[in-house]
Design a protein around this motif. Structure first.
Motif, PDB file in Angstrom:
ATOM      1  N   ALA A 295       0.833  -1.210   0.000  1.00 36.05           N
ATOM      2  CA  ALA A 295       0.000   0.000   0.000  1.00 36.05           C
ATOM      3  C   ALA A 295       0.865   1.257   0.000  1.00 36.05           C
ATOM      4  O   ALA A 295       0.456   2.301  -0.498  1.00 36.05           O
ATOM      5  N   ALA A 296       2.078   1.142   0.546  1.00 28.00           N
ATOM      6  CA  ALA A 296       2.996   2.295   0.541  1.00 28.00           C
ATOM      7  C   ALA A 296       3.781   2.371  -0.771  1.00 28.00           C
ATOM      8  O   ALA A 296       4.738   3.143  -0.884  1.00 28.00           O
ATOM      9  N   ASN A 297       3.390   1.552  -1.757  1.00 27.40           N
ATOM     10  CA  ASN A 297       4.014   1.583  -3.092  1.00 27.40           C
ATOM     11  C   ASN A 297       5.489   1.163  -3.051  1.00 27.40           C
ATOM     12  O   ASN A 297       6.317   1.661  -3.799  1.00 27.40           O
ATOM     13  N   ILE A 298       5.801   0.232  -2.125  1.00 25.19           N
ATOM     14  CA  ILE A 298       7.170  -0.277  -2.015  1.00 25.19           C
ATOM     15  C   ILE A 298       7.182  -1.672  -2.642  1.00 25.19           C
ATOM     16  O   ILE A 298       6.399  -2.536  -2.253  1.00 25.19           O
ATOM     17  N   ASP A 299       8.073  -1.861  -3.607  1.00 29.35           N
ATOM     18  CA  ASP A 299       8.178  -3.167  -4.263  1.00 29.35           C
ATOM     19  C   ASP A 299       8.973  -4.130  -3.402  1.00 29.35           C
ATOM     20  O   ASP A 299      10.085  -3.803  -2.975  1.00 29.35           O
ATOM     21  N   VAL A 300       8.421  -5.312  -3.182  1.00 27.78           N
ATOM     22  CA  VAL A 300       9.139  -6.343  -2.434  1.00 27.78           C
ATOM     23  C   VAL A 300       9.706  -7.329  -3.443  1.00 27.78           C
ATOM     24  O   VAL A 300       9.039  -7.679  -4.413  1.00 27.78           O
ATOM     25  N   ASP A 301      10.945  -7.744  -3.244  1.00 32.04           N
ATOM     26  CA  ASP A 301      11.544  -8.672  -4.195  1.00 32.04           C
ATOM     27  C   ASP A 301      11.508 -10.084  -3.618  1.00 32.04           C
ATOM     28  O   ASP A 301      10.537 -10.814  -3.768  1.00 32.04           O
ATOM     29  N   MET A 302      12.545 -10.487  -2.884  1.00 31.15           N
ATOM     30  CA  MET A 302      12.555 -11.859  -2.350  1.00 31.15           C
ATOM     31  C   MET A 302      11.843 -11.923  -1.008  1.00 31.15           C
ATOM     32  O   MET A 302      11.921 -10.967  -0.216  1.00 31.15           O
ATOM     33  N   ILE A 303      11.226 -13.058  -0.734  1.00 33.69           N
ATOM     34  CA  ILE A 303      10.518 -13.249   0.535  1.00 33.69           C
ATOM     35  C   ILE A 303      10.925 -14.612   1.084  1.00 33.69           C
ATOM     36  O   ILE A 303      11.027 -15.589   0.328  1.00 33.69           O
ATOM     37  N   LEU A 304      11.160 -14.674   2.393  1.00 34.58           N
ATOM     38  CA  LEU A 304      11.564 -15.945   2.987  1.00 34.58           C
ATOM     39  C   LEU A 304      10.856 -16.119   4.316  1.00 34.58           C
ATOM     40  O   LEU A 304      10.912 -15.235   5.181  1.00 34.58           O
ATOM     41  N   GLN A 305      10.162 -17.235   4.471  1.00 31.58           N
ATOM     42  CA  GLN A 305       9.563 -17.517   5.772  1.00 31.58           C
ATOM     43  C   GLN A 305      10.095 -18.857   6.242  1.00 31.58           C
ATOM     44  O   GLN A 305      10.064 -19.842   5.512  1.00 31.58           O
ATOM     45  N   ASN A 306      10.599 -18.884   7.479  1.00 35.46           N
ATOM     46  CA  ASN A 306      11.241 -20.107   7.962  1.00 35.46           C
ATOM     47  C   ASN A 306      10.233 -21.055   8.593  1.00 35.46           C
ATOM     48  O   ASN A 306       9.112 -20.680   8.903  1.00 35.46           O
ATOM     49  N   GLN A 307      10.692 -22.288   8.804  1.00 30.24           N
ATOM     50  CA  GLN A 307       9.938 -23.292   9.556  1.00 30.24           C
ATOM     51  C   GLN A 307       9.610 -22.722  10.942  1.00 30.24           C
ATOM     52  O   GLN A 307      10.448 -22.080  11.571  1.00 30.24           O
ATOM     53  N   SER A 308       8.377 -22.953  11.410  1.00 27.89           N
ATOM     54  CA  SER A 308       8.055 -22.362  12.710  1.00 27.89           C
ATOM     55  C   SER A 308       8.596 -23.207  13.858  1.00 27.89           C
ATOM     56  O   SER A 308       8.701 -24.436  13.764  1.00 27.89           O
ATOM     57  N   VAL A 309       8.984 -22.495  14.892  1.00 26.69           N
ATOM     58  CA  VAL A 309       9.422 -23.164  16.121  1.00 26.69           C
ATOM     59  C   VAL A 309       8.501 -22.636  17.209  1.00 26.69           C
ATOM     60  O   VAL A 309       8.382 -21.416  17.369  1.00 26.69           O
ATOM     61  N   ALA A 310       7.831 -23.535  17.908  1.00 24.88           N
ATOM     62  CA  ALA A 310       6.897 -23.153  18.979  1.00 24.88           C
ATOM     63  C   ALA A 310       5.890 -22.106  18.502  1.00 24.88           C
ATOM     64  O   ALA A 310       5.609 -21.120  19.187  1.00 24.88           O
ATOM     65  N   GLY A 311       5.398 -22.320  17.272  1.00 25.81           N
ATOM     66  CA  GLY A 311       4.301 -21.470  16.790  1.00 25.81           C
ATOM     67  C   GLY A 311       4.694 -20.110  16.251  1.00 25.81           C
ATOM     68  O   GLY A 311       3.848 -19.329  15.829  1.00 25.81           O
ATOM     69  N   THR A 312       5.987 -19.824  16.266  1.00 21.25           N
ATOM     70  CA  THR A 312       6.392 -18.538  15.668  1.00 21.25           C
ATOM     71  C   THR A 312       7.464 -18.785  14.609  1.00 21.25           C
ATOM     72  O   THR A 312       8.113 -19.827  14.594  1.00 21.25           O
ATOM     73  N   THR A 313       7.636 -17.797  13.743  1.00 22.16           N
ATOM     74  CA  THR A 313       8.598 -17.939  12.650  1.00 22.16           C
ATOM     75  C   THR A 313       9.252 -16.585  12.361  1.00 22.16           C
ATOM     76  O   THR A 313       8.717 -15.545  12.740  1.00 22.16           O
ATOM     77  N   ASP A 314      10.401 -16.624  11.676  1.00 24.12           N
ATOM     78  CA  ASP A 314      11.036 -15.373  11.243  1.00 24.12           C
ATOM     79  C   ASP A 314      10.631 -15.108   9.802  1.00 24.12           C
ATOM     80  O   ASP A 314      10.579 -16.036   8.990  1.00 24.12           O
ATOM     81  N   PHE A 315      10.390 -13.862   9.487  1.00 21.77           N
ATOM     82  CA  PHE A 315       9.879 -13.507   8.160  1.00 21.77           C
ATOM     83  C   PHE A 315      10.790 -12.426   7.576  1.00 21.77           C
ATOM     84  O   PHE A 315      10.922 -11.343   8.148  1.00 21.77           O
TER      85      PHE A 315
END
Ligand code: ADP
Ligand code: ASP
Ligand code: MG
Length: 423
Positions: A295-315
């Motif tokens: 919405a802020a007109n910022i282009d995102v290129d690569m995206i990585l989401q890791n395997q979750s540990v105890a219900g949380t993950t790094d994004f």
């Protein structure tokens, strides 16, 4: 008689002598009976100078006023070229983007061409004039001057060639074609005599600045034959020789059959990476993070989401370095608290290095050779993304040149100097 569009970049227009040489080259084509439309860039350094002045006045200048300012560089070089042609006895006339008009949308500093009115250009060509159309600029529906993003004169030229159905669009620059990678970084890089449209599209989008990505998109959409060649040769070189030089972007399928597995290496320093730590691994989180960014007109290129540990993950995701500060502001003030990230870490000292080749479709092990090569150099890979004909990695930017050189060699792209010397 053919209709030819010729684009001359900043270095090619860099001094009065160079402009006179451009005029000599154009006059040669005109004398041979061809209709010529020329699209010049601003003289080298001029766009940077103008944008630098704006930055001295305001850290974030108004985009409309930036375009008013930046477009003047091309207006100056175009009129100088018209004068140089006239002084060599060639009838010529220059037009700004709004005079043609080259109509664009209203995204100041990165406008897209919507249409080009070719009436004035055709009338002048039919009366025997060389027509000069300023690169890099257009006009929106409200009559505001717009510019097309850095390197945008390439796109102006290909768009003009498409609208006139030109025989060929010649992109004259300071290298004699498209190389396997930037020859300034790898002196062993080889010139390609042809490059497939798809590969050129990837190379341009992944950072090879020899052609602006949108110019390649235009070439593909309207099937414009585009040739990249040197403006620094003798301007009076015979036409046949000139038309056989440089690199042609080809749409031919059969070229692809002979293609090397990897045909080029691209790189970009314009990258920055951000990571939200320990966000909940639940549906909707990616949208909650990336929705406000888009919405802020910022282009995102690569995206990585890791395997979750105890219900949380790094994004993690990457953005253009120009958007880095805005992205961080958004993450710290809004997105991070909304999704409950424990911490936001960021790095704007990263770069993207990519291998590109149509042959990757039919060969396995290409990406693994890339990873092995980087590991042998001790270079840590932070993110990876792949498509059918490219693999890109994000690495620390201090290793960029080392990575490009090592990959260029590992994929057999270095030219054989000993053979060259013997020839
Ligand atoms: P112009 O001012 O003519 O538009 P640019 O500086 O925009 O020229 O583009 C030409 C430059 O692109 C070359 O000088 C070269 O350093 C760089 N470049 C990057 N990648 C490549 C490549 N694969 N092949 C050729 N040149 C490349
Ligand atoms: N003069 C503009 C720039 O420096 C456009 C171009 O050269 O293609 O980005
Ligand atoms: Mg350029």
């Amino acid at each position: 008689m053919a209709l030819i569009v010729q684009k001359y970049g900043g270095t090619s227009m860099g001094s009065v002598e160079r402009i006179q040489n451009v005029a000599r080259r154009v006059a040669k084509w005109h004398a041979a009976g061809h209709q010529v439309v020329v699209v010049p860039s601003a003289m080298s350094g001029e766009t940077n100078r103008l944008l630098g002045l704006a930055k001295e006045i305001s850290p974030q200048p108004d985009p409309r006023e930036l375009d008013m300012l930046a477009s003047t560089g091309e207006q100056a070089s175009s009129s100088l070229l018209a004068m140089a042609l006239m002084s060599q006895g060639v009838a010529a006339r220059s037009y700004t983007g709004w005079q043609v008009p080259v109509r664009t949308d209203s995204s100041f500093t990165k406008a897209r061409i919507k249409s080009i009115d070719d009436e004035r250009i055709r009338a002048d060509l039919d009366s025997g004039r060389v027509v000069i159309v300023t690169g890099f600029q257009g006009v929106d529906e409200e009559g505001n001057i717009t510019t097309l993003g850095r390197g945008g004169s390439d796109t102006s030229a290909v768009a003009v060639a498409a609208s006139l159905k030109a025989h060929e669009c010649l992109i004259f620059t300071d290298v004699d074609g498209v190389y396997t990678t930037d020859p300034r970084v790898v002196p062993e890089a080889r010139r390609m005599t042809v490059v497939s449209f798809e590969e050129m599209l990837e190379l341009a989008s992944l950072g090879s600045k020899v052609l602006q990505i949108r110019s390649v998109e235009f070439a593909g959409k309207y099937r414009v034959p585009v040739r990249v060649l040197s403006s620094l040769t003798d301007p009076l070189v015979p036409l046949e020789e000139e038309m056989a030089s440089g690199t042609l972007i080809t749409f031919e399928e059969d070229q692809q059959m002979e293609a090397a597995v990897v045909s080029g290496i691209a790189f970009s320093r314009d990258e920055a990476k951000v990571t939200l730590l320990a966000v909940p691994d639940t549906p909707g989180v990616a949208y909650s993070i990336l929705g406000p960014v888009a919405a802020a007109n910022i282009d995102v290129d690569m995206i990585l989401q890791n395997q979750s540990v105890a219900g949380t993950t790094d994004f993690s995701f990457t953005v253009n370095r120009n958007d880095f500060a805005r992205t961080l502001d958004l993450l710290n003030s809004q997105i991070g608290p909304a999704v409950g990230a424990t911490e936001i870490v960021s790095d704007d000292k990263v770069c993207k290095v990519s291998i590109v080749g149509i042959g990757m479709r039919s060969h396995v092990g290409v990406a693994s050779l890339m990873f092995r090569t980087l590991s042998e150099e001790g270079i840590n890979i932070q993110m990876i993304s792949t498509s059918e004909i490219k693999t890109s990695v994000i690495i620390n930017d201090k290793y960029m040149e080392l990575a490009v050189r090592a990959l260029h060699k590992a994929f057999g792209l270095d030219q054989d100097k000993s053979q060259e010397e013997q020839a």
